[in-house]
Design a protein around this motif. Sequence first.
Motif, PDB file in Angstrom:
ATOM      1  N   GLY A 298     -16.373  -4.642  -4.954  1.00 56.58           N
ATOM      2  CA  GLY A 298     -16.776  -4.933  -3.657  1.00 56.58           C
ATOM      3  C   GLY A 298     -18.944  -4.317  -4.198  1.00 56.58           C
ATOM      4  N   THR A 299     -19.043  -4.033  -4.586  1.00 56.27           N
ATOM      5  CA  THR A 299     -20.115  -2.935  -5.462  1.00 56.27           C
ATOM      6  C   THR A 299     -21.237  -4.562  -6.202  1.00 56.27           C
ATOM      7  OG1 THR A 299     -19.634  -0.830  -4.911  1.00 56.27           O
ATOM      8  CG2 THR A 299     -21.712  -1.562  -6.005  1.00 56.27           C
ATOM      9  N   SER A 300     -20.351  -4.935  -7.435  1.00 49.60           N
ATOM     10  CA  SER A 300     -20.755  -5.784  -7.593  1.00 49.60           C
ATOM     11  C   SER A 300     -21.262  -7.136  -7.760  1.00 49.60           C
ATOM     12  CB  SER A 300     -20.308  -5.803  -9.522  1.00 49.60           C
ATOM     13  OG  SER A 300     -19.029  -6.436  -9.009  1.00 49.60           O
ATOM     14  N   LEU A 301     -20.690  -7.278  -6.082  1.00 52.44           N
ATOM     15  CA  LEU A 301     -20.888  -8.470  -5.431  1.00 52.44           C
ATOM     16  C   LEU A 301     -21.600  -8.281  -4.021  1.00 52.44           C
ATOM     17  CD1 LEU A 301     -17.203 -10.348  -5.235  1.00 52.44           C
ATOM     18  CD2 LEU A 301     -18.780 -11.037  -7.021  1.00 52.44           C
ATOM     19  N   GLY A 302     -22.382  -7.320  -3.758  1.00 53.77           N
ATOM     20  CA  GLY A 302     -23.423  -7.127  -2.707  1.00 53.77           C
ATOM     21  C   GLY A 302     -22.301  -6.626  -1.445  1.00 53.77           C
ATOM     22  N   ILE A 303     -21.336  -6.264  -1.360  1.00 57.04           N
ATOM     23  CA  ILE A 303     -20.252  -6.866  -0.137  1.00 57.04           C
ATOM     24  C   ILE A 303     -20.641  -4.857   0.191  1.00 57.04           C
ATOM     25  CG2 ILE A 303     -18.294  -6.928   1.132  1.00 57.04           C
ATOM     26  CD1 ILE A 303     -17.820  -8.416  -1.290  1.00 57.04           C
ATOM     27  N   ASP A 304     -20.356  -4.360   1.346  1.00 54.18           N
ATOM     28  CA  ASP A 304     -20.737  -2.971   1.649  1.00 54.18           C
ATOM     29  C   ASP A 304     -19.253  -2.320   1.323  1.00 54.18           C
ATOM     30  OD1 ASP A 304     -22.259  -0.750   2.751  1.00 54.18           O
ATOM     31  OD2 ASP A 304     -21.320  -1.646   5.256  1.00 54.18           O
ATOM     32  N   SER A 305     -19.802  -0.947   1.314  1.00 52.44           N
ATOM     33  CA  SER A 305     -17.974  -0.259   1.270  1.00 52.44           C
ATOM     34  C   SER A 305     -17.129   0.026   1.956  1.00 52.44           C
ATOM     35  CB  SER A 305     -18.461   0.475  -0.325  1.00 52.44           C
ATOM     36  OG  SER A 305     -19.076   2.109   0.806  1.00 52.44           O
ATOM     37  N   TYR A 306     -18.680  -0.198   3.103  1.00 55.90           N
ATOM     38  CA  TYR A 306     -17.495   0.017   4.100  1.00 55.90           C
ATOM     39  C   TYR A 306     -16.526  -0.432   4.748  1.00 55.90           C
ATOM     40  CZ  TYR A 306     -16.780   1.357   9.519  1.00 55.90           C
ATOM     41  OH  TYR A 306     -16.409   1.000  10.847  1.00 55.90           O
ATOM     42  N   PHE A 307     -17.168  -1.746   4.731  1.00 60.54           N
ATOM     43  CA  PHE A 307     -16.644  -3.241   4.316  1.00 60.54           C
ATOM     44  C   PHE A 307     -15.127  -3.229   4.518  1.00 60.54           C
ATOM     45  CE2 PHE A 307     -15.553  -7.601   3.955  1.00 60.54           C
ATOM     46  CZ  PHE A 307     -14.917  -8.323   5.305  1.00 60.54           C
ATOM     47  N   LEU A 308     -15.119  -2.652   2.614  1.00 57.80           N
ATOM     48  CA  LEU A 308     -14.098  -2.865   2.189  1.00 57.80           C
ATOM     49  C   LEU A 308     -13.228  -2.299   2.330  1.00 57.80           C
ATOM     50  CD1 LEU A 308     -16.036  -2.989  -1.494  1.00 57.80           C
ATOM     51  CD2 LEU A 308     -15.023  -4.994  -0.450  1.00 57.80           C
ATOM     52  N   VAL A 309     -13.493  -0.751   2.133  1.00 57.48           N
ATOM     53  CA  VAL A 309     -12.672   0.106   3.305  1.00 57.48           C
ATOM     54  C   VAL A 309     -11.812  -0.553   4.233  1.00 57.48           C
ATOM     55  CG1 VAL A 309     -11.818   2.500   3.502  1.00 57.48           C
ATOM     56  CG2 VAL A 309     -13.844   1.618   2.210  1.00 57.48           C
ATOM     57  N   GLN A 310     -13.027  -1.001   5.246  1.00 60.03           N
ATOM     58  CA  GLN A 310     -12.204  -0.461   7.067  1.00 60.03           C
ATOM     59  C   GLN A 310     -11.365  -1.964   7.258  1.00 60.03           C
ATOM     60  OE1 GLN A 310     -12.005   1.376   9.422  1.00 60.03           O
ATOM     61  NE2 GLN A 310     -13.284   2.973   7.595  1.00 60.03           N
ATOM     62  N   TRP A 311     -11.761  -2.623   6.026  1.00 59.43           N
ATOM     63  CA  TRP A 311     -11.175  -4.525   6.875  1.00 59.43           C
ATOM     64  C   TRP A 311     -10.670  -4.603   5.449  1.00 59.43           C
ATOM     65  CZ3 TRP A 311     -11.192  -5.580  11.772  1.00 59.43           C
ATOM     66  CH2 TRP A 311     -11.860  -5.019  12.312  1.00 59.43           C
ATOM     67  N   LEU A 312     -11.306  -4.976   4.577  1.00 59.29           N
ATOM     68  CA  LEU A 312     -10.775  -6.055   3.043  1.00 59.29           C
ATOM     69  C   LEU A 312      -8.999  -4.464   2.685  1.00 59.29           C
ATOM     70  CD1 LEU A 312     -10.388  -8.421   1.794  1.00 59.29           C
ATOM     71  CD2 LEU A 312     -11.811  -7.296   0.336  1.00 59.29           C
ATOM     72  N   ALA A 313      -9.365  -3.581   2.438  1.00 60.02           N
ATOM     73  CA  ALA A 313      -8.317  -2.861   2.082  1.00 60.02           C
ATOM     74  C   ALA A 313      -6.968  -3.128   2.547  1.00 60.02           C
ATOM     75  CB  ALA A 313      -8.865  -1.420   2.003  1.00 60.02           C
ATOM     76  N   PRO A 314      -6.696  -3.086   4.302  1.00 62.00           N
ATOM     77  CA  PRO A 314      -5.473  -3.264   4.524  1.00 62.00           C
ATOM     78  C   PRO A 314      -5.152  -4.099   4.701  1.00 62.00           C
ATOM     79  CG  PRO A 314      -7.523  -1.703   6.083  1.00 62.00           C
ATOM     80  CD  PRO A 314      -8.360  -2.355   4.771  1.00 62.00           C
ATOM     81  N   LEU A 315      -5.990  -5.518   4.703  1.00 59.85           N
ATOM     82  CA  LEU A 315      -5.802  -7.070   4.604  1.00 59.85           C
ATOM     83  C   LEU A 315      -4.607  -7.001   2.617  1.00 59.85           C
ATOM     84  CD1 LEU A 315      -8.131  -9.272   6.178  1.00 59.85           C
ATOM     85  CD2 LEU A 315      -5.622  -8.556   6.211  1.00 59.85           C
ATOM     86  N   ALA A 316      -6.158  -6.472   1.841  1.00 56.09           N
ATOM     87  CA  ALA A 316      -5.346  -6.822   0.272  1.00 56.09           C
ATOM     88  C   ALA A 316      -4.154  -6.380   0.127  1.00 56.09           C
ATOM     89  CB  ALA A 316      -5.634  -6.227  -0.353  1.00 56.09           C
TER      90      ALA A 316
END
Length: 77
Positions: A46-64
């Motif tokens: 996410g960092t390399s793609l410019g995505i906020d780590s908060y978004f990744l942890v709160q939204w993408l991680a549960p989905l993944a």
Amino acid sequence: MVGAAKLIADMPTRPRRITVVAMFVAAAAIILTAAEPFATAMVDSGTSLGIDSYFLVQWLAPLASEAPELIIAVMFA
């Protein structure tokens, strides 16, 4: 019951309990081993793609992490 479940169910009580506990311990070890690399790789990606780590942890991680279960549920429905 069929397959592996039948093999375990047909075991005498003591070996059956030992087998079930061993499977739980193995599953816990696999989850604990895989969780940290998964989270680290996700945040780094996410960092390399410019995505906020908060978004990744709160939204993408549960989905993944739940995606495999969701796919199986959809297939059965």
